[in-house]
Every structure is written in C-alpha cells, then in structure tokens.
Enzyme design. Structure first.
Site, mmCIF file in Angstrom:
data_model
loop_
_atom_site.group_PDB
_atom_site.id
_atom_site.type_symbol
_atom_site.label_atom_id
_atom_site.label_comp_id
_atom_site.label_asym_id
_atom_site.label_seq_id
_atom_site.Cartn_x
_atom_site.Cartn_y
_atom_site.Cartn_z
ATOM 1 N N ASP A 70 -13.400 5.310 8.859
ATOM 2 C CA ASP A 70 -12.599 5.680 7.688
ATOM 3 C C ASP A 70 -12.181 4.404 6.935
ATOM 4 O O ASP A 70 -11.037 4.303 6.464
ATOM 5 C CB ASP A 70 -11.371 6.515 8.094
ATOM 6 C CG ASP A 70 -10.674 7.143 6.881
ATOM 7 O OD1 ASP A 70 -11.224 7.068 5.767
ATOM 8 O OD2 ASP A 70 -9.574 7.701 7.060
ATOM 9 N N HIS A 120 -8.271 -1.659 0.277
ATOM 10 C CA HIS A 120 -7.380 -1.648 -0.887
ATOM 11 C C HIS A 120 -7.145 -3.069 -1.343
ATOM 12 O O HIS A 120 -7.215 -4.013 -0.548
ATOM 13 C CB HIS A 120 -6.043 -0.993 -0.542
ATOM 14 C CG HIS A 120 -6.119 0.490 -0.405
ATOM 15 N ND1 HIS A 120 -6.359 1.327 -1.465
ATOM 16 C CD2 HIS A 120 -6.011 1.291 0.682
ATOM 17 C CE1 HIS A 120 -6.390 2.583 -1.035
ATOM 18 N NE2 HIS A 120 -6.188 2.592 0.273
HETATM 19 ZN ZN LIG Z 1 -10.003 11.673 5.156
#
Ligand SMILES: [Zn+2]
Length: 426
Positions: A307, A311
């Site tokens: 995942d 950022h």
């Molecule tokens: Zn997700």
C-alpha cells in the site's frame, strides 16, 4: 540481451517446490534453467549470490504511483526505482490517480510510460467506478483489454451494494478479480486512527474495526452471490481475518493481503502524534497485529502488499488530524517482513510465497511468480542478514513519509532482475 548465471545462492521457489543451493541461468529475458551445476555456460555473466536467497521477482499488488496527476509526490520513474531498490520486480498501481484509471486510454498511458521509463514492470489496476466516485461503473471490458489486471476503487469502498454486485459480475465475465478497500464510509466518519483505548487517551477520532469488517462481510456475501474473485486489500483486524477464514472454508473465492506496517506497528505508535503513523486502514491493536501475523503464516492471508502511499512533505507536515494518510513503503517492505522470519513467526518460504507466487496467482499473471524454466526472468536476490539503518532521505521514492526512519533493520535486495535485465544492484 545479457545472460546471467546466478550461483551460490539458496534458491527458494515455492511454486515449483524448490529450496536448495542451486544455480539459475537467465537467457533472452527468460529463466532457462535451475540446476545443481556451478559451471557457468559460455557467454553468461556470473552473479555470485553467496549468503543470499534467490527468489522469484517480488510482486507488489498494491502501490500508489501518483502518476498521472500528482507527480510531485511520485511518478512512474521514481516509484519503480524505489520498487526495484526494495526488491520488487513488478508493481500493480492503484487507479486513484488524476485522471483516474477508469478507461483504456489512462491505462495505456501508464503502460506506455512504464515501458519507457519504468525500472520494474508495472501493471495497472482499473477503477470499479467512473472517476472512482462510486456512482457509475467503469467500462470494465475496456480496462481488461487495455491490460488492467484487476479492478478496485481503493481509497474508499463502493458503498452502493447493487453497483458492487454488478461490477463483480462484469469483472468475472472478463476474468478479473475485484480488489476491495473495505471501509463503511458513514461508520468510519472522519476518523484519523483506530478506535480504542489509545484514541480515547489522545482525544483523536477513532475508526472502529467494525467499519472494515462490515464491508468485508458484505463483499464476501456478494462474492458468494456472484461467484466473483474477491480480494480484500490491507486486512487490518482480527474480525476481518476470521471472516476470511470462514469464507475460505466454505469455498468462497476470496483472497487477502496485509501490509508490512500492520504486521509491525500498533496504534500505540500514534502516541507521539507522528503524521507518518497515520494510515488507512489505521494501525490497530496488538491482538489484531498478532492475528494478522498468524493468518499470514497459515495462508488465510495470501499476500504481502505495501500500500505504498508516497506523499510530499507538505501533505504530512501538519497536525495529525489534517495530515494525509499513508506510508512510503516500497523500500522498507523486505526487512520488515524478514523481521517476522527472524522472530520465527513466519518461514522464509512462506514469506517468498506471499511476495511472489501468491500475488501472481491472485492476479492471474502468466509467467510471473516462479522460477520455472520459461518464466519471465524476474528474480529478487536478497541478503537476509545485511544490516542497515533506514534513512528516508536516501529513498529513491519521492515519498519520505515513513515511521521507520532511523530504524536498524536486517535484509536487503542485492539484485533485482526484471525480464533478464538488472534493474537494481545494491
Ligand atoms: Zn486502500
């Protein structure tokens, strides 16, 4: 195209039940031979893998590359360089880009750019709904023929159950699995962490485990109704594990993944309000973490996926409540997973399987996830005992957002080979 002869390593290929000191011959971008011989064929360059494990190229089935649309956070070039450095030969990118990967032309853009600039292989995941808005179905057939390997509205759930059912029926017709980000939006509300003792102490709004489990239960029911292949993204709670375990026993076609951070950290990590511990689904309790590890070890949870959510500093350097969700995970995946092997909670073979054969099987990736002769020469060669300190400033990823900065870890990729080409040498 170069030929390589990889010697002196421990070859672990769960898909062909191989585990031993063997040599691997790579030629023409394919695995030609796995052999006990240590004599290099003529013209092949020797890679000495002493002390290393030679595994099928790792596949990360859940990555956010932020391209198109948010290239300041990451793009296909930086994201795949980070992947290669982390030992990954293939990444599957989630469609919540700008524009969303909801039609062939955006999927084709990703594949074209990845073919030109990608250090690793990239396979796009198409969105379930147009714009990822949860309102109207994407053209799933169009996405499938453009090369998408699955559909998902990752980042949120498709709240409309009727729409989700139809999407499952379409996906099944095109042979694609449906990857579900399980989160009941109304129940999760605007929460920023796990709901429990720690959120109460910190005075932060919590997301109950039930917000995830409700959707896991719903999607399992819909998978049973439609016969679709359902894949649960980033399982994070004990209840989710139980629902998957029961569904599998009943023969429902469900698979699941877990992230290295959910296997490593709990909501206690949020206590100093570090925005780098803000993830979705949130870090849960120690009991949840233990259940996830056990489920990964026994195969209830099939795969490890990062995942990876890079950022920019401006999205994270603010109060915990306002900061963006996510961890830049590609370059810490391997040592975090190997720590479980060192603690004897997971075997090395199961770890390799969860990172290669399992995602290849779930996504139906032909020629991937194994070192069988004729397979793509995607190979991850890693040293499980190499010690190093995580330094986010040296990440190849543009995302420096990690709660593991400064952590002393063990295990590192030495070479990542993608279709017979060295994509990373450490
Ligand atoms: Zn997700």
């Amino acid at each position: 195209m170069s030929s390589y002869f990889i010697v002196n390593g421990r070859v672990i290929d769960p898909a062909s039940r191989t585990d031993g000191k063997l040599s691997v011959l790579v030629r023409g971008g394919k695995i030609e031979q796995v052999t006990p011989s240590r004599k290099a064929p003529e013209g092949a360059q020797v890679l000495d893998a002493s002390g290393c494990v030679v595994a099928p190229g790792f596949i990360d089935m859940h990555v956010h590359l932020r391209d198109p649309g948010q290239e300041y956070k990451e793009d296909i070039e930086s994201g795949t360089r980070a992947a290669a450095a982390g030992g990954l030969a293939t990444v599957c990118c989630m469609p919540n880009t700008d524009p969303v990967i909801d039609c062939a032309s955006v999927a084709e853009y990703v594949l074209e750019k990845a073919g030109r600039l990608g250090a690793t292989g990239v396979i796009p995941i198409g969105s379930i709904t147009r714009g990822g808005k949860g309102e109207a179905m994407s053209d799933i057939g169009d996405l499938a023929s453009a090369g998408a390997c699955a559909i998902s509205d990752d980042g949120r759930s498709v709240m409309n159950s009727g729409l989700m059912r139809r999407a499952m029926e379409y996906a099944t017709a095109f042979g694609l699995p449906v990857i579900s980000h399980c989160e009941d939006a109304a129940l999760a509300g605007g929460a920023v962490m796990n709901e429990g003792l720690v959120s109460t102490e910190l005075g932060l709004q919590g997301m109950p485990a039930a917000a995830e489990e409700l959707m896991v239960a719903r999607d399992i029911m819909l998978a049973e109704l439609t016969g679709a292949r359902l894949h649960i993204a980033h399982a994070s709670t004990m209840g989710t594990v139980e629902l998957i375990r029961r569904a599998k026993r009943r023969g429902i076609r469900v698979t699941a993944e877990v992230t290295p951070h959910h296997l490593t950290l709990t909501d206690e990590a949020v206590s100093d309000f570090d925005p780098n511990t803000k993830v979705n689904p949130p870090l849960r309790t120690e009991a949840d973490r233990r259940a996830l590890i056990k489920a990964l070890a026994d195969g209830t949870i099939d795969a490890i996926a990062t995942d990876h959510a890079p950022h920019n500093i401006i999205d994270k350097e603010m109060g915990f409540e306002e900061a963006a969700f996510g961890i830049s995970g590609l370059e810490t995946m391997l040592p975090l997973a190997l720590a479980l092997v060192a603690e004897r909670k997971l075997t090395l073979k199961r770890l390799v399987e969860a990172l290669s054969a399992a995602p290849a099987r779930i996504l139906g990736l032909k020629g991937k996830g194994s070192l069988k002769p004729g397979s793509d020469a995607d190979i991850t060669i890693f040293d499980p005992s190499a010690a190093w300190t995580v330094d986010a400033s040296r990440f190849a990823s543009r995302g420096k957002n990690t709660p593991f900065n400064g952590l002393r870890v063990m295990g590192r990729a030495r070479w990542t080979i993608v279709r017979g080409r060295i994509a990373f040498a450490g």
